[in-house]
Structure formats: C-alpha cells, structure tokens
Design a protein around this motif. Structure first.
Motif, short mmCIF file in Angstrom:
data_model
loop_
_atom_site.label_atom_id
_atom_site.label_comp_id
_atom_site.label_asym_id
_atom_site.label_seq_id
_atom_site.Cartn_x
_atom_site.Cartn_y
_atom_site.Cartn_z
N LYS A 2 79.72 18.32 -1.04
CA LYS A 2 80.57 18.07 -2.19
C LYS A 2 80.63 19.28 -3.11
CE LYS A 2 81.51 14.64 -5.74
NZ LYS A 2 81.10 13.36 -6.34
N GLU A 32 86.79 9.93 6.74
CA GLU A 32 85.39 9.55 6.61
C GLU A 32 85.37 8.06 6.25
OE1 GLU A 32 82.86 13.40 5.43
OE2 GLU A 32 84.14 12.72 3.79
N LYS A 35 82.99 6.05 3.47
CA LYS A 35 82.94 6.42 2.05
C LYS A 35 84.31 6.44 1.37
CE LYS A 35 78.49 7.12 1.61
NZ LYS A 35 77.92 8.44 1.39
N ARG A 51 86.07 17.93 0.24
CA ARG A 51 86.09 16.47 0.43
C ARG A 51 86.92 15.87 -0.70
NH1 ARG A 51 80.99 15.43 1.29
NH2 ARG A 51 81.24 14.94 3.51
N GLU A 53 87.90 12.27 -2.42
CA GLU A 53 87.35 10.92 -2.48
C GLU A 53 88.28 9.96 -3.20
OE1 GLU A 53 83.67 12.12 -4.41
OE2 GLU A 53 82.59 11.90 -2.51
N ARG A 343 81.01 9.49 15.36
CA ARG A 343 80.69 8.78 14.12
C ARG A 343 79.20 8.67 13.84
NH1 ARG A 343 81.87 2.72 14.57
NH2 ARG A 343 79.84 2.91 15.63
N GLY A 346 77.38 11.66 12.78
CA GLY A 346 77.84 12.28 11.54
C GLY A 346 78.37 13.68 11.75
N ASP A 363 79.54 18.88 9.79
CA ASP A 363 78.99 17.65 9.23
C ASP A 363 80.12 16.83 8.60
OD1 ASP A 363 76.39 18.27 9.95
OD2 ASP A 363 75.96 19.28 8.05
N ASP A 365 80.90 12.48 7.18
CA ASP A 365 80.31 11.18 6.88
C ASP A 365 81.05 10.10 7.66
OD1 ASP A 365 79.12 8.95 5.77
OD2 ASP A 365 79.00 9.82 3.77
N SER A 366 80.45 9.60 8.73
CA SER A 366 81.07 8.57 9.59
C SER A 366 82.51 8.94 9.93
CB SER A 366 81.03 7.20 8.91
OG SER A 366 79.71 6.77 8.72
#
Length: 381
Positions: A2, A32, A35, A51, A53, A343, A346, A363, A365-366
């Motif tokens: 992040k 992702e 999240k 990222r 969000e 997934r 990660g 890397d 996140d899912s």
C-alpha cells in the motif's frame, strides 16, 4: 504494497501536473477478491504499481475498459458498478445498481455500459461518462451471458426462461428483439471476435445453442445436441467460463461441463471436430494470441494445475503446477507471456509461453481475474 502504491501514485501526479503524458497500453488490473481492491500492474516492468481500494464485493468480479484505455468499469457481485481511473489511480465514480450482479459489457463506441443482474434480474444500461442510468430492462429472470455486439447492441440470455434478447440502442432509443427456445437453463455465453456468432452453454440439457447475429431474424442453432451431462448427470464442481473459450484457426475449443476434457468444434459448421482428455474439469480454455497453444485450468479440487494443448495435434504438450487455486490466466497482447492468478498462494505468476519458464511473481491479495488494457479493442471482452 500500500505504501509503495501511494508513493508511486504521488510520483505520477507530480509528472502529470507538468503535462507529461501517461501511457496506458502496458497496464492492467488484477482483481483482489477478498479485499474489494484492484491491483494496477505494468506488463513490461512485471510489477505492481498501485492498489485501488473501496470497490465492494469482488468475489465474482469482472471488468471492461473504455476505448482510450483510461477507465475500467468493474462489475462487483454486490451490484456495484465502479469506474476506476487508472491514470490517477483512484475511483472516479461508483453506483450500487442492483442486489446481485453477474458481469457487464461496454458498447462498441464506448458510450454505454451494461450490467447483468441476478437480483432483481434484468439488465441496466448506464452512461459511461456519468454512470447515470439510461435504460432499465426487466426480464423476470436471472440474466447471464451479457456481451457487446457491433452497432451499440447488447446480447444477453435468461437462465429461467431460456430466451436471448438483443438490445439495440443504435438509434438512441431502445429496441429489443426476443428469441425463444434457446434451451434449458443457459448458464453463460460468448460472442466471436467478429461479432457474428453468439453461443450459450446449457446446464439443464445436452448441447449448446448458437445465434447468427448477421441474420436479419436470428434463430436458435443447436450445437452438439447429444453432448453434455446427459441422462447420467455428472457432478459439476465449478461452471466453465465461456468467455474463456478459445477460438483458434477454424475451431472453437471449449471446456466440457462435468467432464475431464475439452471439446473442439468447427467454427464454420458448428460440428464436433475432436476431444482432448484433460487432468480435471476445465474452467478456462484460453488460446495464446497466435492460436498455436491452448492453456487450460481446472475446477476444485484439481485447481493447482495447468495443461497446455497444441492446437495442431490436439495433444497435451506441457503440464505444471503453479500452486493452490489457479483461478485465471491472461496473455500479454502478442502472447509472449501469460500471467496467472494463484489465489491461495497470494501471487500472480508470470511465465514465458514458449519456454514455460517462470519469469516473476507479484504479491497480490487473493487474486482472481487479470485484465490487460488490450481488451479495450476486442469485441466481447
């Protein structure tokens, strides 16, 4: 990651403030799913840039791009339609337009975005600039297989009623053509790159159904009427994604529902031309852009494996195990690399498509769906 994304975003703002252009052709987004975020990635750098969000429930998410590759329209399972600006790396707009959505499409001129809904059913169409709704099409059914077709048209199918509708907005007004008898419980669909053939898979009966959209009065065409789950129903662990069907040369390559094989269909005659036995139940069967190889991943519990099929011999030439829960694959536009979301590890893993060498891991996140901006210029994607 992040803090890295914030630093890179700040650097971008600094350069664009001085009027320097920002190229988007090398970029893409990775869903992702756990999240409610998307990861902006760069193909050449094989790296994550930022990222973004706040996109809601992305457990079954997809997206399309604007023609200029700047905006992504993300369709969330919670009914959210989110417009993401990949230049400024932020959400440009967001509406929650239904209770349960299942994907969407963008018109060929980039002015309209359509969303397919399970709850309350139907399709809703929005202005791509403002996200204001311009048409609400109730269907009294779960809608699936929504695609764009040439001429400001959208094509979609009803799970409950077995109809396909064509919504034509070329004149500015909404005109709907309804085609019945598409089959029992259609579950997904695709459109060919030239916009001519629309094919829907059937869950409730054997076979598939096609439409010739160049016909002034399209009628259902039965495809493989004796193939499917049949009288002896096979367990289905995950429904294949028909958008992941391959079209290579003059053949379609598609995952078989409930079977450990892919099917080959002549795209001119729509007759079966072969079968290839596979490691598990295929989910995606995706062709490398040059059409020479088809890459296949599989449903749980065999979803740690990928097989590569040669389209000339129809034989498996390579098999490997990237890791637990391989969900999606995306080729770079000329097919020299493939990006794979794993997934449960990660990771997004990047492979050379000729040597099969792993080049890098990113890397995530899912991670699930991977979408490069080259999709902006392809019908049905």
């Amino acid at each position: 990651m992040k803090s890295l994304g914030l630093t890179l975003a700040a650097a971008l703002f600094a350069t664009t403030a001085f009027g320097e252009p920002t190229a988007t052709g090398d970029l893409g987004l990775v869903i992702e799913r756990a999240k409610g975020s998307v990861l902006l990635v760069d193909q050449s750098e094989r790296a994550a840039l930022a990222r973004i969000e706040g996109l809601g429930d992305l457990s079954h998410a997809s997206l399309v791009y604007s023609p200029d590759e700047r905006f992504a329209y993300v369709f969330g399972r919670d009914g959210g339609l989110t417009k993401v600006d990949i230049v400024t790396r932020e959400i440009a707009n967001r509406v929650v337009q239904a209770g349960n959505a299942i994907g969407g499409a963008i018109s060929d001129d980039g002015t309209l975005v359509a969303v397919s809904n399970y709850e309350p059913g139907g399709v809703r169409i929005f202005d791509a600039d403002t996200l204001e709704m311009v048409a609400d099409i109730p269907t009294d059914s779960k809608t699936i297989g929504l695609v764009d077709a040439p001429g400001r048209r959208f094509v979609f199918t009803m799970w409950d009623t077995g109809e396909t509708w064509i919504a034509d907005l070329s004149s500015g007004d909404l005109d709907i053509t309804k085609i019945s008898d598409m089959g029992d419980r259609p579950y997904d669909a695709l459109i060919t790159a030239n916009g001519r053939t629309y094919i829907t898979g059937l869950f409730g009966e054997d076979g598939l159904t096609a439409l010739d959209l160049w016909d002034e009065n399209p009628q259902p065409i039965r495809v493989l009427p004796n193939y499917g789950r049949g009288q002896k129903e096979m367990p289905v662990y995950k429904m294949p994604h028909l958008e992941g069907w391959a079209h290579t040369g003059n053949e379609f390559v598609l995952p078989a529902v409930g079977h450990h094989e892919v099917l080959w269909i002549n795209s001119d005659t729509l007759e079966e031309s072969g079968r290839t036995q596979t490691y598990g139940q295929p989910v995606f069967a995706m062709a490398r852009p040059d059409g020479r190889h088809v890459w296949v991943n599989f449903a749980h519990p065999l979803n740690d494996t990928i097989q590569v099929i040669d389209t000339v011999s129809k034989k498996i030439i390579h098999e490997f195990k990237p890791g637990p829960a391989v969900l999606h694959m995306e080729f770079t536009p000329r097919g020299n690399e493939v990006w794979i979301s794993v997934r449960d590890a990660g990771k997004v893993m990047i492979y050379d498509t000729h040597s099969f060498e792993k080049l890098r891991e990113i890397d995530a996140d899912s991670p699930s769906g991977i979408f490069f901006t080259a999709r902006a210029h392809r019908t049905g994607l």
